[in-house]
Design a protein around this motif. Structure first.
Motif, PDB file in Angstrom:
ATOM      1  N   TYR A 123       1.023  -1.054  -0.044  1.00  0.00           N
ATOM      2  CA  TYR A 123      -0.067  -0.111  -0.093  1.00  0.00           C
ATOM      3  C   TYR A 123       0.894   1.266  -0.043  1.00  0.00           C
ATOM      4  O   TYR A 123       2.046   1.211   0.615  1.00  0.00           O
ATOM      5  CB  TYR A 123      -0.934   0.037   1.227  1.00  0.00           C
ATOM      6  N   GLY A 124       0.505   2.341  -0.826  1.00  0.00           N
ATOM      7  CA  GLY A 124       1.134   3.500  -0.761  1.00  0.00           C
ATOM      8  C   GLY A 124       1.205   4.159   0.768  1.00  0.00           C
ATOM      9  O   GLY A 124       0.415   3.693   1.606  1.00  0.00           O
ATOM     10  N   PRO A 125       2.188   4.988   0.973  1.00  0.00           N
ATOM     11  CA  PRO A 125       2.383   5.511   2.451  1.00  0.00           C
ATOM     12  C   PRO A 125       1.060   6.131   3.045  1.00  0.00           C
ATOM     13  O   PRO A 125       0.981   5.609   4.058  1.00  0.00           O
ATOM     14  CB  PRO A 125       3.411   6.486   2.136  1.00  0.00           C
ATOM     15  N   GLU A 126       0.257   6.984   2.479  1.00  0.00           N
ATOM     16  CA  GLU A 126      -0.897   7.466   2.847  1.00  0.00           C
ATOM     17  C   GLU A 126      -1.928   6.294   3.116  1.00  0.00           C
ATOM     18  O   GLU A 126      -2.577   6.504   4.298  1.00  0.00           O
ATOM     19  CB  GLU A 126      -1.437   8.571   1.926  1.00  0.00           C
ATOM     20  N   ILE A 127      -1.798   5.698   2.099  1.00  0.00           N
ATOM     21  CA  ILE A 127      -3.104   4.474   2.376  1.00  0.00           C
ATOM     22  C   ILE A 127      -2.567   3.566   3.544  1.00  0.00           C
ATOM     23  O   ILE A 127      -3.501   3.151   4.471  1.00  0.00           O
ATOM     24  CB  ILE A 127      -3.176   3.635   0.974  1.00  0.00           C
ATOM     25  N   ALA A 128      -1.176   3.296   3.729  1.00  0.00           N
ATOM     26  CA  ALA A 128      -0.819   2.423   5.081  1.00  0.00           C
ATOM     27  C   ALA A 128      -1.244   3.044   6.180  1.00  0.00           C
ATOM     28  O   ALA A 128      -1.801   2.484   7.275  1.00  0.00           O
ATOM     29  CB  ALA A 128       0.705   2.244   4.754  1.00  0.00           C
ATOM     30  N   ARG A 129      -0.891   4.341   6.111  1.00  0.00           N
ATOM     31  CA  ARG A 129      -1.284   5.324   7.508  1.00  0.00           C
ATOM     32  C   ARG A 129      -2.738   5.023   7.759  1.00  0.00           C
ATOM     33  O   ARG A 129      -3.050   5.026   8.827  1.00  0.00           O
ATOM     34  CB  ARG A 129      -1.025   6.694   7.378  1.00  0.00           C
ATOM     35  N   ARG A 130      -3.565   5.022   6.614  1.00  0.00           N
ATOM     36  CA  ARG A 130      -5.072   5.031   6.831  1.00  0.00           C
ATOM     37  C   ARG A 130      -5.404   3.668   7.305  1.00  0.00           C
ATOM     38  O   ARG A 130      -6.195   3.647   8.202  1.00  0.00           O
ATOM     39  CB  ARG A 130      -5.679   5.355   5.552  1.00  0.00           C
ATOM     40  N   VAL A 131      -4.877   2.677   6.910  1.00  0.00           N
ATOM     41  CA  VAL A 131      -5.088   1.495   7.484  1.00  0.00           C
ATOM     42  C   VAL A 131      -4.866   1.139   8.716  1.00  0.00           C
ATOM     43  O   VAL A 131      -5.471   0.533   9.601  1.00  0.00           O
ATOM     44  CB  VAL A 131      -4.535   0.279   6.471  1.00  0.00           C
ATOM     45  N   LEU A 132      -3.550   1.702   9.106  1.00  0.00           N
ATOM     46  CA  LEU A 132      -3.021   1.479  10.647  1.00  0.00           C
ATOM     47  C   LEU A 132      -3.792   2.274  11.540  1.00  0.00           C
ATOM     48  O   LEU A 132      -4.183   1.740  12.824  1.00  0.00           O
ATOM     49  CB  LEU A 132      -1.450   1.994  10.627  1.00  0.00           C
ATOM     50  N   THR A 133      -4.190   3.638  11.168  1.00  0.00           N
ATOM     51  CA  THR A 133      -5.021   4.464  11.901  1.00  0.00           C
ATOM     52  C   THR A 133      -6.504   3.767  12.401  1.00  0.00           C
ATOM     53  O   THR A 133      -6.762   3.724  13.307  1.00  0.00           O
ATOM     54  CB  THR A 133      -5.182   5.739  11.365  1.00  0.00           C
ATOM     55  N   PHE A 134      -6.900   3.037  11.239  1.00  0.00           N
ATOM     56  CA  PHE A 134      -8.175   2.493  11.156  1.00  0.00           C
ATOM     57  C   PHE A 134      -8.037   1.251  12.243  1.00  0.00           C
ATOM     58  O   PHE A 134      -9.119   1.300  13.240  1.00  0.00           O
ATOM     59  CB  PHE A 134      -8.796   2.130   9.878  1.00  0.00           C
TER      60      PHE A 134
END
Length: 220
Positions: A132-143
């Protein structure tokens, strides 16, 4: 296991409804030594061409007229699980990200991603990895970091102390034992137990234990 080697280039199908973007991505992948076997402008066409050509990776846009990328991804992962789907889209909202993940996409990048990032993602997905791209990875981890503990979410009508008492009841402890664990007087424990029974609409300890264990309490 990577299905490709240096002598056997990664084979990619591009699915996107914008001809200019397809042309640009095609040129980029060519320059990276990736073989583009076909282009599709909507989901059904992508599914048909993928079934026929069996590429290693389908680079999939999400929102296309005539059939969206989510449905196409779901169909591909069900009918051709060997093929990896890499979503490449301008949509960064949580609904799109998690819909793609649920559909079986192995990767999710934004269209603003650089050539190196796209190259790395295509090769990772071809190798069976998830990326996953960096921004998407952050979204997944935050979720997932924000997902509440189901035990804490259970019985919101109870106070924190009442939930602690219920946890101990679910472990099979009697009032005297609960008093010792929580450093409370037996009378205070009895009051908490009575409040718990009333709030949970149960008649006795056995019913309270059943409800608590169904919610995951008392199982550690």
């Amino acid at each position: 296991m990577n299905p490709t080697s240096d002598a056997d280039p990664i084979r990619v199908l591009i699915a996107d409804d914008h001809p200019v973007f397809r042309q640009g991505l095609h040129g980029l992948l060519d320059a990276l030594g990736v073989e583009v076997v076909a282009e599709a402008e909507n989901g059904p066409e992508a599914v048909r061409l993928a079934a026929e050509l069996q590429p290693d990776v389908v680079v999939m846009d999400l929102h296309m007229p005539g059939g969206n990328g989510i449905e196409a991804t779901r169909t591909l992962t069900r009918t051709s699980p060997r093929i990896g789907v890499l979503v490449l889209t301008m949509f960064r909202d949580d609904d799109s990200v998690f819909a793609a993940m649920r559909a079986g996409a192995r990767g999710y990048l934004l269209k603003e991603s650089g050539a190196d990032e796209i190259s790395r993602a295509v090769r990772a997905v071809a190798a069976g990895e998830a990326i996953y791209g960096p921004e998407i990875a952050r979204r997944v981890l935050t979720f997932f970091a924000d997902v509440p503990d189901p035990k804490q979410a259970a019985f919101p009508q109870l106070t924190d102390r009442e939930r602690e008492v219920l946890e101990l009841i679910a472990q099979g402890r009697n009032n005297q034992e609960i008093a010792g664990v929580l450093f409370l007087s037996p009378k205070t424990v009895r009051n908490h137990v009575s409040n718990i029974f009333m709030k949970l609409h149960v008649a006795d300890r056995a019913q309270a234990i059943v409800l608590a264990r169904e919610a995951g309490l008392g199982t550690d």
